[in-house]
Design an enzyme around this catalytic site. Structure first.
Site, PDB file in Angstrom:
ATOM      1  CD  GLN A   1     -72.715 -28.119  13.447  1.00 26.88           C
ATOM      2  OE1 GLN A   1     -72.726 -28.521  12.292  1.00 26.88           O
ATOM      3  NE2 GLN A   1     -72.392 -28.893  14.460  1.00 26.88           N
TER       4      GLN A   1
ATOM      5  CG  HIS B   1     -65.765 -33.588  11.712  1.00 28.32           C
ATOM      6  ND1 HIS B   1     -67.007 -33.711  11.151  1.00 28.32           N
ATOM      7  CD2 HIS B   1     -65.115 -34.746  11.429  1.00 28.32           C
ATOM      8  CE1 HIS B   1     -67.117 -34.883  10.560  1.00 28.32           C
ATOM      9  NE2 HIS B   1     -65.982 -35.539  10.711  1.00 28.32           N
TER      10      HIS B   1
ATOM     11  NE  ARG C   1     -77.117 -31.528  15.154  1.00 30.17           N
ATOM     12  CZ  ARG C   1     -75.849 -31.474  15.507  1.00 30.17           C
ATOM     13  NH1 ARG C   1     -75.536 -31.435  16.782  1.00 30.17           N
ATOM     14  NH2 ARG C   1     -74.911 -31.488  14.596  1.00 30.17           N
TER      15      ARG C   1
ATOM     16  CG  ASP D   1     -69.472 -28.090  10.708  1.00 22.96           C
ATOM     17  OD1 ASP D   1     -68.467 -28.421  11.364  1.00 22.96           O
ATOM     18  OD2 ASP D   1     -70.324 -28.891  10.303  1.00 22.96           O
TER      19      ASP D   1
ATOM     20  CG  HIS E   1     -66.010 -30.811   7.633  1.00 24.81           C
ATOM     21  ND1 HIS E   1     -67.144 -30.052   7.428  1.00 24.81           N
ATOM     22  CD2 HIS E   1     -66.296 -31.644   8.654  1.00 24.81           C
ATOM     23  CE1 HIS E   1     -68.079 -30.426   8.286  1.00 24.81           C
ATOM     24  NE2 HIS E   1     -67.596 -31.393   9.045  1.00 24.81           N
TER      25      HIS E   1
ATOM     26  CB  CYS F   1     -69.291 -33.752   7.944  1.00 23.62           C
ATOM     27  SG  CYS F   1     -70.345 -34.398   9.235  1.00 23.62           S
TER      28      CYS F   1
ATOM     29  CE  LYS G   1     -67.088 -34.363  22.054  1.00 19.20           C
ATOM     30  NZ  LYS G   1     -68.520 -34.287  21.852  1.00 19.20           N
TER      31      LYS G   1
END
Length: 658
Positions: free
Chosen positions: A393, A526, A375, A395, A397, A346, A480
């Site tokens: 990911q 997200h 991670r 991912d 946004h 992000c 979330k």
RNA sequence: GCCCCUGUAGCUCAGUUGGCCAGAGCACUCGCCUUGUAAGCGAGAUGUCGUCGGUUCGAUUCCGACCGGGGGCUCCA
């Protein structure tokens, strides 16, 4: 089954159940009753007034919990018989079973478990009675429990605990359950709020599963106790069925199938939690990515790209570093700056948003990528592809106006569910993760949290899917929704997440120019659809037990010549299919065709195309499918159209002649 | 990160109560067989017994550390 029976004053619930002709033994035995206040009571409970109660059978969710908790008591008794120095922790029922925690000098060995299980069987056979007894006072309880330090701790906290897990205390009173042998002699007992089965003999089937360590009361600051897990069922058949389900899950284990099917591996040299994809796994991964990328673009997302590392300032700006420093790989220093491997995308997407002035006309602005993140997961949690240290990911946004946020979330949820369905998952429920008002982990104002939570909740409810609350489960920056999907054998996996973020836009100073010329702050949504490509691939391996739908299968067709000299004919067939983008191989090995079929079957290849003299003469091939069904003598044009149709339609079942 | 278990050929596993050249099946290579829907026959090659250190005349075997793996706990942006 009668909905309710009346227990006359001064008589026991057992009498009333018997008078109503309800079973006291067998797979639908009544094991406890529910009183008008909703509380479960033992069968030997005798109310002072006539009371209407609901019988609870052993096969109901509550009945199963009673069975399992009683079995946990039997476990504890057996352990203390064999290891008199063992101190008792807690022993609640859990999904499919129970556990009990013990403080012992030496951790249990596999041998110990079979000894304990044998002792448990003796106790069950002995038919000990569970008898409830109320302590007159906390002092009396403490006196009796003086040699059980963990129980003493529970006496002090009384009912002020998580009621689901701690069976020992509750209802604002302190009670004990004694186990009485056939002569009425007390042989064992435990602090417990109950209720219990009338007798140990009513435990039809149980098995100890494993032992493991667990922190006392779930905190790593506390000492570790030795936990024994077991399972218990209303019948031997149900126990057997449960063990079969476990074996089925093992058969589908993606770590095992991943190496059998040559999809991926975890080379020691790379380090724990860092997978490599082999060519066959690479095919699946690429098909997934290509399809997901195309779908995102259709849905108005723009594909972007960002680097794997960044100077640390970025993660201070985003606010991640203070919260997640421990789970990020340590920084590397160069040219006077500390660089971190990124653990989330992000912040970089925010920089893309901020790279120039934005107009309300551009919103919603939807940025998407397969961002590689790293991670530093604790070594003990790494697990196959489902928990790794490096992954991509999927991912996105979405930057939207405050007013448009509900619409965008709705759009995302619809999109996500359709995407999961495309991959063959179609049984979902939603979880709404909110903040814990008592924790200081969460940032932002009450009002912001309320707004975000309300927006998510409204969309979730409107979806018509089951919604499960998850208090305290939110990320520090916002609430979330997560999508939980059930797989082919009913296990649930957390897949997608949608997060409402009012925090990062402010921290990054994101703004757009509104229609009235003013500068406004966007809201950021997200969304990770699969969470991680690697993990979703692992889930799909387990869901399909390695037998991927044709469109995802690494090898879609294998040509099997009956004699060597049929190979050329199949190569021509293969060349035509390759021109259609089909992944086909012809097995020219020296094995005989029966062996080639077996090999293709084990590789779970959707289509086997077999050709011998008859097929060459007739200009046909003969299909054999994974399920063993056949379609013989299919003309080549038709065969090609058939394979192409099955692959392009992306159906997730078959193919089969059936 | 913590506790327990675990590491022998590409895979699944024997084995060594410390001692000559460490075994099997599958996979692999080479022959023979030329075959119609789940394993044809034969021969061959394959290992610093996870790594490093210690004990010992001698370690794959015993001990320790480290690196992997498994089951839990804790954690999961």
């Amino acid at each position: 089954m009668a909905d309710s029976v009346v227990v006359p004053a001064g008589t026991t619930a057992a009498d009333a159940v018997a008078a109503a002709g309800l079973p006291r033994i067998g797979p639908r035995a009544v094991v406890v009753v529910r009183d008008p206040s909703g509380r479960l009571r033992d069968l030997d409970w005798a109310p002072e007034l006539d009371t209407e109660v609901a019988p609870v059978t052993i096969d109901s969710p509550e009945g199963l919990a009673v069975l399992r908790h009683s079995t946990a008591h039997v476990l504890a008794q057996a352990v203390q018989d064999l290891f008199p120095e063992a101190k008792l922790g807690i022993g609640p029922p859990i999904e499919n079973g129970f556990y009990y925690d013990f403080d012992v000098e030496k951790p249990f060995q596999p041998d110990d478990l079979s000894k304990i299980e044998k002792r448990m069987q003796q106790i069950v056979k002995a038919g000990q009675t569970f008898r409830r007894r109320e302590y007159a006072s906390a002092e009396q309880a403490k006196m009796e429990l003086a040699h059980e330090p963990y129980k003493l701790e529970l006496v002090d906290i009384k009912g002020d605990v998580d009621a689901a897990e701690v069976m020992e205390v509750g209802h604002g009173e302190l009670t004990h359950y004694d186990n009485l042998d056939s002569g009425g002699e007390r042989v064992w007992g435990d602090l417990c709020r109950g209720p219990h089965l009338p007798s140990t003999r009513m435990i039809p089937a149980f098995k100890l599963m494993r032992s493991a360590a667990a922190y006392w009361r779930g905190s790593e600051k506390n000492p570790q106790l030795q936990r024994i897990y077991g399972t218990a069922w209303p019948s031997r058949d149900e126990l057997k069925a449960y063990l079969t389900r476990l074996a089925e899950a093992e058969r589908r284990d993606h770590r095992k199938l991943g190496s059998e099917l040559d999809l991926f591996s975890f080379p020691d040299e790379l380090g724990s939690g860092l997978p490599v994809f082999h060519p066959k796994g690479g095919v699946i991964k690429r098909e997934m990515e290509d399809y997901v990328r195309a779908r995102h673009i259709e849905e108005g997302f723009q594909y972007v790209g960002t680097p794997h590392i960044s100077k640390e300032g970025l993660f201070h700006t985003s606010g991640h570093l203070p919260y997640y420093a421990e789970t990020m790989f340590p920084p590397m220093s160069m040219e006077g700056s500390d660089y971190y491997l990124k653990a989330m995308n992000c912040p970089m997407h925010n920089l893309i948003f901020r790279s120039r002035g934005r107009s309300y006309r551009e919103l919603p602005l939807r940025l998407f990528e397969f961002g590689s993140v790293y991670r530093y997961e604790k070594s003990g949690v790494i697990h196959g592809l489902t928990r790794v240290r490096g992954f991509a990911q999927d991912d996105s946004h979405s930057y939207v106006t405050r007013e448009d946020a509900p619409h965008e979330i709705e759009h995302l949820l619809t999109f996500i569910l359709s995407l999961l369905r495309d991959f063959g998952l179609d049984d979902f429920y939603l979880e709404l993760s909110t903040r814990d008002p008592k924790s200081d982990k969460f940032i932002g104002s009450d009002e912001q949290w309320e707004t975000g939570t309300r927006v998510l909740e409204e969309v979730a409810v409107a979806s018509g899917l089951e919604l499960v609350p998850d208090p305290g489960g939110a990320a520090y920056y916002g609430p979330k929704i997560s999508v939980q999907a059930r797989d082919a054998i009913g296990r649930t996996w957390q897949m997608s997440t949608i997060q409402y973020d009012f925090n990062q836009p402010a921290r990054f100073g994101l703004e757009y120019q509104a229609a009235d010329g003013s500068r406004q702050e966007p809201v950021m949504i997200h969304a990770a659809k699969f969470g991680s490509i690697e993990r979703f691939l692992g889930v799909l391996v387990e869901h399909y037990a390695g037998a991927f739908p044709a469109w995802l299968a690494p090898v879609q067709v294998v040509g099997i010549p009956i004699r060597d000299d049929h190979g050329g004919y199949l190569e021509e067939f293969a060349a035509r299919l390759r021109r259609e983008g089909i992944r086909i191989e012809v097995d020219h090995s020296t094995d005989r065709m029966q062996k080639k079929i077996r090999t293709a079957q084990q590789q779970k290849i959707p289509f086997m195309a077999i050709a011998g003299d008859d097929d060459v003469t007739g200009g046909t091939v003969s299909f054999r499918y994974r399920d063993g069904s056949q379609r013989n003598g299919v003309p080549l044009d038709e065969a090609i159209a058939h394979v192409v149709e099955v692959v392009r339609s992306r159906v997730n079942t078959g193919p089969s002649a059936a």
